[in-house]
Scaffold this motif. Structure first.
Motif, PDB file in Angstrom:
ATOM      1  N   ALA A 104     -21.741  -4.082  23.045  1.00  0.00           N
ATOM      2  CA  ALA A 104     -21.244  -3.641  21.732  1.00  0.00           C
ATOM      3  C   ALA A 104     -22.237  -2.643  21.146  1.00  0.00           C
ATOM      4  CB  ALA A 104     -21.069  -4.832  20.793  1.00  0.00           C
ATOM      5  N   MET A 105     -21.718  -1.520  20.631  1.00  0.00           N
ATOM      6  CA  MET A 105     -22.607  -0.475  20.120  1.00  0.00           C
ATOM      7  C   MET A 105     -21.837   0.416  19.144  1.00  0.00           C
ATOM      8  SD  MET A 105     -22.734   1.807  23.616  1.00  0.00           S
ATOM      9  CE  MET A 105     -21.273   2.615  24.298  1.00  0.00           C
ATOM     10  N   ASN A 106     -22.572   1.260  18.407  1.00  0.00           N
ATOM     11  CA  ASN A 106     -21.936   2.330  17.654  1.00  0.00           C
ATOM     12  C   ASN A 106     -22.228   3.649  18.371  1.00  0.00           C
ATOM     13  OD1 ASN A 106     -24.526   3.248  16.876  1.00  0.00           O
ATOM     14  ND2 ASN A 106     -24.454   2.131  14.947  1.00  0.00           N
ATOM     15  N   GLU A 107     -21.728   4.743  17.823  1.00  0.00           N
ATOM     16  CA  GLU A 107     -21.847   6.015  18.547  1.00  0.00           C
ATOM     17  C   GLU A 107     -23.302   6.468  18.684  1.00  0.00           C
ATOM     18  OE1 GLU A 107     -21.245   7.378  14.224  1.00  0.00           O
ATOM     19  OE2 GLU A 107     -20.979   5.617  15.506  1.00  0.00           O
ATOM     20  N   GLU A 108     -24.161   6.140  17.699  1.00  0.00           N
ATOM     21  CA  GLU A 108     -25.563   6.528  17.781  1.00  0.00           C
ATOM     22  C   GLU A 108     -26.297   5.731  18.856  1.00  0.00           C
ATOM     23  OE1 GLU A 108     -27.052   5.980  13.853  1.00  0.00           O
ATOM     24  OE2 GLU A 108     -26.376   7.967  13.175  1.00  0.00           O
ATOM     25  N   GLU A 109     -26.014   4.452  18.927  1.00  0.00           N
ATOM     26  CA  GLU A 109     -26.621   3.614  19.968  1.00  0.00           C
ATOM     27  C   GLU A 109     -26.082   3.986  21.341  1.00  0.00           C
ATOM     28  OE1 GLU A 109     -26.609   0.247  16.514  1.00  0.00           O
ATOM     29  OE2 GLU A 109     -25.262   0.036  18.224  1.00  0.00           O
ATOM     30  N   GLY A 110     -24.798   4.376  21.387  1.00  0.00           N
ATOM     31  CA  GLY A 110     -24.219   4.839  22.648  1.00  0.00           C
ATOM     32  C   GLY A 110     -24.918   6.070  23.157  1.00  0.00           C
ATOM     33  N   LEU A 111     -25.235   6.998  22.255  1.00  0.00           N
ATOM     34  CA  LEU A 111     -25.976   8.208  22.637  1.00  0.00           C
ATOM     35  C   LEU A 111     -27.366   7.844  23.136  1.00  0.00           C
ATOM     36  CD1 LEU A 111     -26.566  11.264  22.694  1.00  0.00           C
ATOM     37  CD2 LEU A 111     -27.080  11.136  20.246  1.00  0.00           C
ATOM     38  N   ALA A 112     -28.013   6.907  22.454  1.00  0.00           N
ATOM     39  CA  ALA A 112     -29.380   6.525  22.814  1.00  0.00           C
ATOM     40  C   ALA A 112     -29.458   5.933  24.211  1.00  0.00           C
ATOM     41  CB  ALA A 112     -29.938   5.538  21.791  1.00  0.00           C
ATOM     42  N   ILE A 113     -28.476   5.121  24.598  1.00  0.00           N
ATOM     43  CA  ILE A 113     -28.567   4.447  25.898  1.00  0.00           C
ATOM     44  C   ILE A 113     -27.925   5.243  27.031  1.00  0.00           C
ATOM     45  CG2 ILE A 113     -26.428   3.089  25.710  1.00  0.00           C
ATOM     46  CD1 ILE A 113     -28.022   0.742  26.959  1.00  0.00           C
ATOM     47  N   ALA A 164     -19.984  -3.904   9.652  1.00  0.00           N
ATOM     48  CA  ALA A 164     -18.714  -3.469  10.238  1.00  0.00           C
ATOM     49  C   ALA A 164     -18.679  -3.691  11.751  1.00  0.00           C
ATOM     50  CB  ALA A 164     -18.462  -1.998   9.912  1.00  0.00           C
ATOM     51  N   GLY A 165     -19.764  -3.357  12.426  1.00  0.00           N
ATOM     52  CA  GLY A 165     -19.823  -3.557  13.875  1.00  0.00           C
ATOM     53  C   GLY A 165     -19.826  -5.025  14.248  1.00  0.00           C
ATOM     54  N   ASP A 166     -20.521  -5.851  13.428  1.00  0.00           N
ATOM     55  CA  ASP A 166     -20.530  -7.296  13.670  1.00  0.00           C
ATOM     56  C   ASP A 166     -19.124  -7.869  13.522  1.00  0.00           C
ATOM     57  OD1 ASP A 166     -23.256  -6.954  13.832  1.00  0.00           O
ATOM     58  OD2 ASP A 166     -23.643  -7.634  11.795  1.00  0.00           O
ATOM     59  N   GLY A 167     -18.370  -7.354  12.535  1.00  0.00           N
ATOM     60  CA  GLY A 167     -16.999  -7.805  12.338  1.00  0.00           C
ATOM     61  C   GLY A 167     -16.121  -7.468  13.529  1.00  0.00           C
ATOM     62  N   ALA A 168     -16.267  -6.240  14.030  1.00  0.00           N
ATOM     63  CA  ALA A 168     -15.486  -5.821  15.192  1.00  0.00           C
ATOM     64  C   ALA A 168     -15.798  -6.698  16.398  1.00  0.00           C
ATOM     65  CB  ALA A 168     -15.767  -4.352  15.516  1.00  0.00           C
ATOM     66  N   LEU A 169     -17.073  -6.982  16.609  1.00  0.00           N
ATOM     67  CA  LEU A 169     -17.467  -7.811  17.746  1.00  0.00           C
ATOM     68  C   LEU A 169     -16.924  -9.230  17.608  1.00  0.00           C
ATOM     69  CD1 LEU A 169     -18.980  -8.291  20.363  1.00  0.00           C
ATOM     70  CD2 LEU A 169     -21.075  -8.653  19.031  1.00  0.00           C
ATOM     71  N   SER A 170     -16.913  -9.769  16.402  1.00  0.00           N
ATOM     72  CA  SER A 170     -16.396 -11.125  16.203  1.00  0.00           C
ATOM     73  C   SER A 170     -14.917 -11.214  16.576  1.00  0.00           C
ATOM     74  CB  SER A 170     -16.610 -11.572  14.754  1.00  0.00           C
ATOM     75  OG  SER A 170     -15.842 -10.808  13.849  1.00  0.00           O
ATOM     76  N   ALA A 171     -14.165 -10.139  16.322  1.00  0.00           N
ATOM     77  CA  ALA A 171     -12.754 -10.112  16.700  1.00  0.00           C
ATOM     78  C   ALA A 171     -12.595 -10.117  18.219  1.00  0.00           C
ATOM     79  CB  ALA A 171     -12.077  -8.876  16.101  1.00  0.00           C
ATOM     80  N   LEU A 172     -13.414  -9.337  18.909  1.00  0.00           N
ATOM     81  CA  LEU A 172     -13.384  -9.330  20.375  1.00  0.00           C
ATOM     82  C   LEU A 172     -13.731 -10.711  20.922  1.00  0.00           C
ATOM     83  CD1 LEU A 172     -13.388  -8.112  23.229  1.00  0.00           C
ATOM     84  CD2 LEU A 172     -15.685  -7.237  22.778  1.00  0.00           C
ATOM     85  N   LEU A 173     -14.754 -11.343  20.360  1.00  0.00           N
ATOM     86  CA  LEU A 173     -15.148 -12.680  20.815  1.00  0.00           C
ATOM     87  C   LEU A 173     -14.039 -13.699  20.563  1.00  0.00           C
ATOM     88  CD1 LEU A 173     -18.823 -12.670  19.517  1.00  0.00           C
ATOM     89  CD2 LEU A 173     -18.109 -12.615  21.912  1.00  0.00           C
TER      90      LEU A 173
END
Length: 434
Positions: free
Chosen positions: A252-261, A356-365
């Motif tokens: 799980a990541m946002n676009e900035e973390e996606g760029l970093a990795i 917001a990202g934590d909320g999205a991940l909770s839905a996936l889980l």
């Protein structure tokens, strides 16, 4: 467990069907339960409005994130309280937020591992953490410590600039021996964040997290990693790539973390690159919405009924109606992607972006755990002919995750106080179609 998301049509989830002869639910057959486990640094978020003179008094650099010692923390908090400057105090921690939101959405159990102050005083930090956490989150496995949990101050000046002051307390003192291996082995997922790997000195959190991850890997339990912050990933992208490839199943990541990795600034390409290391990716991208990428076996692929979308990968959403699978479970794996634009075009006023990202991940889980729950109780269902990782399609999960993110953005707290509304306030019911 509540069924994840919304559907316009009836979905078959018959774990509590009535006996066709007696027209009553069979009370003798006890349903087997599924749960997820998360490890986090337990802390409280404190938000206040201050002026520049206040920041200078406590030697805080405007717009920066800095660590403060216990003495400064105590003085800062007392000053904020005495002058009535505190706007909000919430239980925090990216994984703790995710566990809470999961339990609210699923109305089911999750387990949080971490530390908690032995001496809990009414109105204190530890008290606020516990009182603001869903009763469905099992806190019985927290390790007691003789000292404070973490405190994170968000200080907002007249221009809206945010300055962060963090005191770790003893949040990184979770010991490896406090990890219950059986608890993890029997779970549906283990959820961690990159912050757990950033410890030093007498801290034992990293060792404990690694022990939990290796236990999950050994027993085939999906390991879910949220990258947390681009700054930590940028320090050593290669280390993170290797760690993810060796230990992680869902990223799980946002676009900035996606760029970093990954090195790609396009969230779709970043998610695609991450599929070289993991089985499933969820990437929130602000105003662009949400992207997901995963694998499906050629035999079980399902073509979308929506318009094919352009992008750096042409027609990338062609198989978005497919349910995600682990790469190793596919005979002929193909990559599937989906994208969902912000719900209702995004909120008119964003009150909080932290969760917001934590909320999205909770839905996936929620969807992942529902799949395990259904398989435990209706193993002979034709749905499980496919060895899927999720219950719903990538498209439906993306919509659900996006909708939950919206609910977090329009409130101050990063934690949900209730599940999604039974009826949407808008007339956009078609959002949930297909």
């Amino acid at each position: 467990m509540k069924f994840p998301g919304r559907r316009q049509h009836k979905h078959y989830f018959p774990v509590e069907d009535k006996d066709p002869l007696t027209n009553q639910i069979n009370r003798n057959s006890r349903l087997e339960r599924s749960y997820i486990v998360g490890i986090d640094q337990t802390l409280v978020d404190i938000e206040a409005k201050v002026d520049n003179a206040f920041l200078e008094e406590f030697n805080l650099k405007r717009g920066m994130s800095q660590v403060i010692d216990d003495e400064v923390t105590h003085a800062l908090y007392q000053r904020l309280k005495s002058e009535d400057l505190v706007d909000y105090e919430y239980a925090g921690g990216t994984i703790a937020n995710t566990m809470h939101n999961y339990s609210v959405l699923a109305d089911d159990r999750s387990v949080l591992l971490g530390v908690m102050s032995e001496d809990i005083k009414i109105g204190g930090y530890a008290y606020r953490f516990i009182s603001n956490t869903s009763s469905r989150v099992d806190l019985n496995y927290l390790q007691p410590i003789n000292g404070p949990i973490g405190r994170c101050f968000t200080l907002i000046d007249d221009t809206g600039e945010r300055t962060f002051a963090l005191n770790y307390g003893l949040i990184n003192r979770l010991k490896p021996e406090s990890i219950d291996e059986q608890l993890i082995a029997e779970s549906s997922a283990l959820v961690i964040s990159s912050y757990l790997m950033r410890t030093e000195g007498e801290d034992t959190m990293t060792e404990a997290a690694i022990k939990a991850v290796e236990c999950a890997n050994e027993h085939g339990v999906p390991v879910v990693l949220t990258l947390g912050t681009k700054f930590l990933i940028e320090e050593d992208p290669k280390w993170w790539q290797d760690f993810v490839k060796k230990h992680v199943d869902i990223l799980a990541m946002n676009e900035e973390e996606g760029l970093a990795i990954s090195g790609f600034d396009d969230p779709l390409l970043a998610a695609d690159a991450a599929l070289d290391w993991v089985d499933l990716v969820i990437c929130t991208a602000g105003a662009q919405g949400l992207f997901m990428a995963g694998y499906v076996d050629e035999e079980f692929k399902r073509a979308t009924e929506h318009q094919l979308l352009p992008g750096k990968i042409p027609d990338f959403n062609r198989y978005e109606f497919s349910r995600a699978m682990r790469y190793k479970d596919c005979k002929n794996p193909i990559r599937a992607y989906t994208h969902t634009a912000p719900y209702m075009g995004g909120p008119e006023s964003i009150k909080n972006t932290n969760g917001a990202g934590d909320g999205a991940l909770s839905a996936l889980l929620h969807d992942l755990c529902a799949n395990v729950y259904h398989k435990l109780n209706v193993d002979n269902s034709s749905k499980h002919r496919q060895k899927a990782l999720t219950y719903s399609s990538l498209s439906q999960i993306s919509k659900y995750a996006n909708r939950v993110s919206y609910e977090v953005l329009v409130q101050h707290s990063p934690r949900l106080s209730r599940g999604l509304p039974e009826r949407e306030d808008s007339l956009e019911q078609a959002y949930w179609a297909l």
